[in-house]
Write a protein that holds these residues in place. Structure first.
Motif, PDB file in Angstrom:
ATOM      1  N   ALA A 146       0.748  -1.259   0.156  1.00 59.19           N
ATOM      2  CA  ALA A 146      -0.104   0.004  -0.175  1.00 59.19           C
ATOM      3  C   ALA A 146       0.901   1.113   0.090  1.00 59.19           C
ATOM      4  O   ALA A 146       1.832   1.224   0.588  1.00 59.19           O
ATOM      5  N   GLY A 147       0.581   2.129  -0.887  1.00 62.30           N
ATOM      6  CA  GLY A 147       1.194   3.449  -0.910  1.00 62.30           C
ATOM      7  C   GLY A 147       2.319   3.366  -2.108  1.00 62.30           C
ATOM      8  O   GLY A 147       2.887   4.530  -2.515  1.00 62.30           O
ATOM      9  N   ASN A 201      -0.569   5.200  -8.703  1.00 61.68           N
ATOM     10  CA  ASN A 201       0.235   5.829  -7.490  1.00 61.68           C
ATOM     11  C   ASN A 201      -0.750   5.769  -6.268  1.00 61.68           C
ATOM     12  O   ASN A 201      -1.820   5.574  -6.407  1.00 61.68           O
ATOM     13  N   SER A 202      -0.077   5.887  -5.179  1.00 65.71           N
ATOM     14  CA  SER A 202      -0.867   5.804  -3.683  1.00 65.71           C
ATOM     15  C   SER A 202      -1.652   4.650  -3.792  1.00 65.71           C
ATOM     16  O   SER A 202      -2.783   4.841  -3.555  1.00 65.71           O
ATOM     17  N   LEU A 203      -1.247   3.525  -4.186  1.00 68.46           N
ATOM     18  CA  LEU A 203      -1.993   2.386  -4.406  1.00 68.46           C
ATOM     19  C   LEU A 203      -2.679   1.955  -3.035  1.00 68.46           C
ATOM     20  O   LEU A 203      -2.035   1.884  -2.024  1.00 68.46           O
ATOM     21  N   LYS A 204      -3.706   1.269  -3.018  1.00 68.32           N
ATOM     22  CA  LYS A 204      -4.438   0.818  -1.855  1.00 68.32           C
ATOM     23  C   LYS A 204      -4.845  -0.446  -1.955  1.00 68.32           C
ATOM     24  O   LYS A 204      -5.009  -1.233  -3.057  1.00 68.32           O
ATOM     25  N   PRO A 205      -5.184  -1.229  -0.966  1.00 68.89           N
ATOM     26  CA  PRO A 205      -5.607  -2.579  -0.884  1.00 68.89           C
ATOM     27  C   PRO A 205      -6.803  -2.733  -1.634  1.00 68.89           C
ATOM     28  O   PRO A 205      -6.935  -3.915  -2.507  1.00 68.89           O
ATOM     29  N   GLU A 206      -7.764  -1.938  -1.847  1.00 70.83           N
ATOM     30  CA  GLU A 206      -9.058  -1.909  -2.591  1.00 70.83           C
ATOM     31  C   GLU A 206      -8.794  -1.895  -3.963  1.00 70.83           C
ATOM     32  O   GLU A 206      -9.672  -1.935  -4.749  1.00 70.83           O
ATOM     33  N   THR A 208      -2.159  -6.857  -7.122  1.00 69.84           N
ATOM     34  CA  THR A 208      -2.544  -7.195  -5.616  1.00 69.84           C
ATOM     35  C   THR A 208      -1.672  -6.021  -4.796  1.00 69.84           C
ATOM     36  O   THR A 208      -0.315  -5.857  -5.073  1.00 69.84           O
ATOM     37  N   VAL A 209      -2.480  -5.474  -3.985  1.00 69.14           N
ATOM     38  CA  VAL A 209      -2.039  -4.504  -3.076  1.00 69.14           C
ATOM     39  C   VAL A 209      -1.906  -5.009  -1.778  1.00 69.14           C
ATOM     40  O   VAL A 209      -2.901  -5.115  -1.102  1.00 69.14           O
ATOM     41  N   SER A 210      -1.063  -5.086  -1.017  1.00 69.30           N
ATOM     42  CA  SER A 210      -0.767  -5.473   0.232  1.00 69.30           C
ATOM     43  C   SER A 210      -0.985  -4.582   1.524  1.00 69.30           C
ATOM     44  O   SER A 210      -0.464  -3.527   1.059  1.00 69.30           O
TER      45      SER A 210
END
Length: 121
Positions: free
Chosen positions: A14-15, A83-88, A118-120
Motif C-alpha cells: 500500500a502506498g 500511484n498511492s495504491l490501496k488494498p481496494e 495485488t496491493v498488500s
C-alpha cells in the motif's frame, strides 16, 4: 487477427506504484477509445479510466488524483500509471480497445486477458 496484451501487474505494498501497459497489434486500421477496467473477486467489472484518440480522459472517482492514463497512438499502446495504491485497488486489470480492422468496419471491442494487481496492506 488482433491481439491485445497487458503487462506490468504485480504485488505491491500500500502506498506504492505500478505502471500497466497495453499493446494492441495485428490487423488494425484505426483505434478509437481505449480503457482500463478492473474486476475484483466477487465484484462486477468496472471502468477505471478511459482515453480517446485525441487524449480526452475520464476516471472512476475512486482513482482520481492517483491514476493517470495515457496512450501512444503511433505504437497502439496505452498505459496506466497507478500511484498511492490501496488494498481496494486489488483486482485483475483488463485493457479494452475500440477499433476498426478496415475502413468500412464498424468499431468493435477487443479485450486483453488481464493482469493481476495485488496491493498488500
Amino acid at each position: 487477427q488482433v491481439q491485445v496484451l497487458e503487462s506490468g501487474g504485480g504485488l505491491v505494498q500500500a502506498g506504492g506504484s505500478l505502471r500497466l501497459s497495453c499493446a494492441a497489434s495485428g490487423n488494425i486500421f484505426s483505434i478509437s477509445a481505449m480503457g482500463w477496467y478492473r474486476q475484483a473477486p466477487g465484484k462486477q467489472r468496472e471502468l477505471v479510466a478511459a482515453i480517446t484518440s485525441v487524449g480526452s480522459t475520464n476516471y472512476a472517482d475512486s482513482v482520481k488524483g492517483r491514476f493517470t492514463i495515457s496512450r501512444d497512438n503511433a505504437q497502439n499502446t496505452m498505459y496506466l500509471q497507478m500511484n498511492s495504491l490501496k488494498p481496494e485497488d486489488t483486482a485483475v486489470y483488463y485493457c479494452n480497445t475500440k477499433l476498426k480492422r478496415a475502413w468500412s468496419d464498424y468499431l468493435s471491442d477487443y479485450w486483453g486477458r488481464g493482469t493481476q494487481v495485488t496491493v498488500s496492506s
